[in-house]
Write a protein that holds these residues in place. Structure first.
Motif, short mmCIF file in Angstrom:
data_model
loop_
_atom_site.label_atom_id
_atom_site.label_comp_id
_atom_site.label_asym_id
_atom_site.label_seq_id
_atom_site.Cartn_x
_atom_site.Cartn_y
_atom_site.Cartn_z
N THR A 1 -7.14 8.52 2.27
CA THR A 1 -7.53 7.18 1.83
C THR A 1 -8.01 6.32 2.98
N ARG B 1 -2.17 11.73 1.44
CA ARG B 1 -2.91 10.69 0.70
C ARG B 1 -3.30 9.54 1.62
N THR C 1 2.52 1.89 -3.40
CA THR C 1 1.56 2.47 -4.35
C THR C 1 1.37 3.95 -4.10
N ILE C 2 1.21 4.34 -2.84
CA ILE C 2 0.99 5.75 -2.51
C ILE C 2 2.24 6.57 -2.77
N GLY D 1 6.29 9.76 -7.18
CA GLY D 1 7.08 9.04 -8.17
C GLY D 1 8.25 8.34 -7.48
N LEU E 1 4.49 6.06 -5.05
CA LEU E 1 4.58 6.23 -6.50
C LEU E 1 3.56 7.25 -7.00
N GLU E 2 2.34 7.20 -6.46
CA GLU E 2 1.30 8.14 -6.88
C GLU E 2 1.62 9.56 -6.41
N ALA E 3 2.12 9.69 -5.20
CA ALA E 3 2.33 11.00 -4.61
C ALA E 3 3.60 11.68 -5.12
N ASP F 1 0.84 -1.20 0.00
CA ASP F 1 0.00 0.00 0.00
C ASP F 1 0.87 1.25 0.00
N GLU G 1 3.10 14.90 1.18
CA GLU G 1 2.08 14.52 0.19
C GLU G 1 1.65 13.07 0.40
N THR G 2 2.61 12.20 0.67
CA THR G 2 2.30 10.79 0.94
C THR G 2 1.42 10.67 2.17
#
Length: 89
Positions: free
Chosen positions: A56, A52, A13-14, A20, A16-18, A10, A48-49
């Motif tokens: 979430t 999120r 994933t976050i 990179g 990478l989304e937040a 998890d 930022e992570t």
């Protein structure tokens, strides 16, 4: 519905989304105990992570505890410590 567990997958994933990833970093490797700075994530990317994660998973992470979570293992443990409290609300 709230998650019952926050996993390293998890978090990957976050992250990478937040923010990179640095091309020299393999997030699929054994990263649990590596410092986020060694993984190429500075404080802004981690904020930022954290944002999120909070949105979430419906939790609130204390800024001091978040700054102490310098590795993926510590951050995963921190999030998991808050998940039962979120489900009880």
């Amino acid at each position: 519905m709230f998650a019952t567990e926050f996993t390293l997958s998890d978090l990957r994933t976050i992250l990478l989304e937040a923010a990179g990833t640095d091309e020299n970093v393999d997030l699929d490797g054994d990263i649990l105990d590596l410092d986020f700075q060694d993984l190429g994530y500075e404080s802004l990317a981690l904020l930022e992570t954290a944002g999120r994660i909070e949105r979430t998973y419906g939790i609130s992470l204390d800024e001091e505890a978040l700054s102490d979570a310098r590795t993926p293992r510590l951050l995963v443990d921190l999030v998991n410590a808050h998940l039962p409290a979120a489900r009880a609300v």
